[in-house]
Design a protein around this motif. Sequence first.
Motif, PDB file in Angstrom:
ATOM      1  N   VAL A  11       0.853  -1.196   0.000  1.00 28.03           N
ATOM      2  CA  VAL A  11       0.000   0.000   0.000  1.00 28.03           C
ATOM      3  C   VAL A  11       0.885   1.241   0.000  1.00 28.03           C
ATOM      4  O   VAL A  11       1.807   1.343   0.814  1.00 28.03           O
ATOM      5  CB  VAL A  11      -0.905   0.052   1.255  1.00 28.03           C
ATOM      6  N   THR A  12       0.606   2.194  -0.893  1.00 33.34           N
ATOM      7  CA  THR A  12       1.300   3.488  -0.838  1.00 33.34           C
ATOM      8  C   THR A  12       0.413   4.483  -0.103  1.00 33.34           C
ATOM      9  O   THR A  12      -0.805   4.328  -0.044  1.00 33.34           O
ATOM     10  CB  THR A  12       1.634   4.029  -2.247  1.00 33.34           C
ATOM     11  N   ALA A  13       1.033   5.507   0.465  1.00 28.82           N
ATOM     12  CA  ALA A  13       0.308   6.551   1.214  1.00 28.82           C
ATOM     13  C   ALA A  13      -0.532   5.951   2.341  1.00 28.82           C
ATOM     14  O   ALA A  13      -1.703   6.298   2.523  1.00 28.82           O
ATOM     15  CB  ALA A  13      -0.562   7.397   0.277  1.00 28.82           C
ATOM     16  N   CYS A  79      -2.391   4.310  -3.537  1.00 29.16           N
ATOM     17  CA  CYS A  79      -3.297   5.266  -2.894  1.00 29.16           C
ATOM     18  C   CYS A  79      -2.773   6.696  -2.912  1.00 29.16           C
ATOM     19  O   CYS A  79      -3.530   7.649  -2.752  1.00 29.16           O
ATOM     20  CB  CYS A  79      -3.573   4.808  -1.456  1.00 29.16           C
ATOM     21  N   ALA A  80      -1.476   6.878  -3.129  1.00 32.07           N
ATOM     22  CA  ALA A  80      -0.896   8.230  -3.040  1.00 32.07           C
ATOM     23  C   ALA A  80      -1.536   9.183  -4.052  1.00 32.07           C
ATOM     24  O   ALA A  80      -1.773   8.824  -5.209  1.00 32.07           O
ATOM     25  CB  ALA A  80       0.610   8.162  -3.266  1.00 32.07           C
ATOM     26  N   GLY A  81      -1.821  10.392  -3.595  1.00 32.17           N
ATOM     27  CA  GLY A  81      -2.397  11.405  -4.480  1.00 32.17           C
ATOM     28  C   GLY A  81      -2.519  12.723  -3.751  1.00 32.17           C
ATOM     29  O   GLY A  81      -2.533  12.764  -2.522  1.00 32.17           O
ATOM     30  N   PHE A  82      -2.594  13.808  -4.516  1.00 29.53           N
ATOM     31  CA  PHE A  82      -2.649  15.144  -3.942  1.00 29.53           C
ATOM     32  C   PHE A  82      -3.754  15.943  -4.632  1.00 29.53           C
ATOM     33  O   PHE A  82      -3.916  15.878  -5.846  1.00 29.53           O
ATOM     34  CB  PHE A  82      -1.289  15.841  -4.140  1.00 29.53           C
ATOM     35  N   SER A 106       3.342   8.110 -10.773  1.00 32.49           N
ATOM     36  CA  SER A 106       3.713   7.254  -9.633  1.00 32.49           C
ATOM     37  C   SER A 106       3.119   5.863  -9.818  1.00 32.49           C
ATOM     38  O   SER A 106       3.773   4.850  -9.553  1.00 32.49           O
ATOM     39  CB  SER A 106       3.188   7.869  -8.341  1.00 32.49           C
ATOM     40  N   MET A 107       1.875   5.811 -10.279  1.00 30.45           N
ATOM     41  CA  MET A 107       1.192   4.520 -10.454  1.00 30.45           C
ATOM     42  C   MET A 107       1.784   3.742 -11.625  1.00 30.45           C
ATOM     43  O   MET A 107       1.892   2.516 -11.571  1.00 30.45           O
ATOM     44  CB  MET A 107      -0.306   4.737 -10.656  1.00 30.45           C
ATOM     45  N   VAL A 108       2.168   4.467 -12.682  1.00 30.84           N
ATOM     46  CA  VAL A 108       2.827   3.804 -13.800  1.00 30.84           C
ATOM     47  C   VAL A 108       4.110   3.150 -13.289  1.00 30.84           C
ATOM     48  O   VAL A 108       4.403   1.988 -13.604  1.00 30.84           O
ATOM     49  CB  VAL A 108       3.149   4.808 -14.941  1.00 30.84           C
ATOM     50  N   ASN A 128      -6.077   1.058  -8.111  1.00 30.57           N
ATOM     51  CA  ASN A 128      -5.604   2.439  -8.219  1.00 30.57           C
ATOM     52  C   ASN A 128      -6.607   3.397  -7.603  1.00 30.57           C
ATOM     53  O   ASN A 128      -7.817   3.229  -7.776  1.00 30.57           O
ATOM     54  CB  ASN A 128      -5.385   2.810  -9.692  1.00 30.57           C
ATOM     55  N   MET A 129      -6.115   4.424  -6.916  1.00 29.22           N
ATOM     56  CA  MET A 129      -7.006   5.423  -6.343  1.00 29.22           C
ATOM     57  C   MET A 129      -7.300   6.513  -7.379  1.00 29.22           C
ATOM     58  O   MET A 129      -6.442   7.318  -7.710  1.00 29.22           O
ATOM     59  CB  MET A 129      -6.367   6.042  -5.091  1.00 29.22           C
ATOM     60  N   SER A 130      -8.517   6.498  -7.896  1.00 29.10           N
ATOM     61  CA  SER A 130      -8.985   7.590  -8.750  1.00 29.10           C
ATOM     62  C   SER A 130      -9.885   8.459  -7.872  1.00 29.10           C
ATOM     63  O   SER A 130      -9.599   8.664  -6.683  1.00 29.10           O
ATOM     64  CB  SER A 130      -9.718   7.032  -9.971  1.00 29.10           C
ATOM     65  N   SER A 131     -10.970   8.969  -8.412  1.00 29.85           N
ATOM     66  CA  SER A 131     -11.927   9.765  -7.645  1.00 29.85           C
ATOM     67  C   SER A 131     -13.208   9.860  -8.462  1.00 29.85           C
ATOM     68  O   SER A 131     -13.173   9.742  -9.687  1.00 29.85           O
ATOM     69  CB  SER A 131     -11.365  11.172  -7.401  1.00 29.85           C
ATOM     70  N   ALA A 132     -14.338  10.081  -7.762  1.00 28.00           N
ATOM     71  CA  ALA A 132     -15.563  10.369  -8.515  1.00 28.00           C
ATOM     72  C   ALA A 132     -15.346  11.663  -9.298  1.00 28.00           C
ATOM     73  O   ALA A 132     -15.862  11.862 -10.397  1.00 28.00           O
ATOM     74  CB  ALA A 132     -16.744  10.507  -7.559  1.00 28.00           C
ATOM     75  N   LEU A 133     -14.525  12.520  -8.681  1.00 29.17           N
ATOM     76  CA  LEU A 133     -14.212  13.812  -9.285  1.00 29.17           C
ATOM     77  C   LEU A 133     -13.172  13.605 -10.389  1.00 29.17           C
ATOM     78  O   LEU A 133     -12.062  13.154 -10.118  1.00 29.17           O
ATOM     79  CB  LEU A 133     -13.633  14.703  -8.185  1.00 29.17           C
TER      80      LEU A 133
END
Length: 248
Positions: A11-13, A79-82, A106-108, A128-133
Amino acid sequence: SSRLEGKRVLVTAAAQGIGRASALAMAEAGAQVFATDVATDLLDKLTHDNIQTSKLDVLDLASIETGVATAQPDVLFNCAGFVHHGDVITATDEDLEFAFDLNVRSMVRTIRTALPGMIERGGGSIINMSSALGSIIGAPNRMVYGTTKAAVIGLTKSVAVDYIKQGIRCNCICPGTVESPSWHDRVTALGKEMGSYAAALEAFVSRQPLGRVATAEEIAALVVYLASDESAFTTGHPHIIDGGWSGQ
Ligand code: NAD
């Protein structure tokens, strides 16, 4: 429980928010979890018999290679993202550059590094952590963020298609607003803009038809499902979990 018995998970982040809740949920489900982050002080507080913590910076390939070599994961949760604040005029090229590096490239890098081992061991699940947004729904002042999170869906579908025959599944998660330390910072920042914290909170909560934001544990439950063999028949999809935000 034993839903993830025998699985090795990277797991990242994982130091806070959704990453932390997911690391704990997967450990509870019997997985051997390698919980990583750049915030080692916070990682030190993540203790569980099935969790091993270490520093991993998703911007740094050497750091990823070390993490993957140690974890030898069957499951990779990126999971990492900003979250960047601003629109197409106010966001700079540097903002976009940084966000693409942290949220997408980072995910690549982690997938490229982890895939050969997964294939060798007979398969794996990448989450992968995306978003509804992003490509599901738009929101004000989220140009950079939405663009990168839409790209995560494209990446997810590509990996799913290219490696399905080798036993690899690749899905992404698209949450609505989730309670986390960085979300609290965003509410505080918007509160300063709007003149009151309560008004900012109301702005975030009112866009969730369910009338509240999600807990990190609610998102972690979806991560456990996608990590487990219970989800063996799903790959290449954004899994939306957004309190009814985009489903109207
Ligand atoms: P958060 O934003 O509070 O925490 C982010 C974590 O990422 C921190 O522990 C930080 O140290 C770590 N991090 C930052 N740079 C890193 C790097 N280079 N390498 C490794 N780790 C690094 O947590 P959150 O709000 O739960 O967000 C987690 C993910 O979920 C993000 O990708 C975010 O975009 C996504 N997401 C969040 C929400 C939300 O409302 N909170 C909604 C949808 C998607």
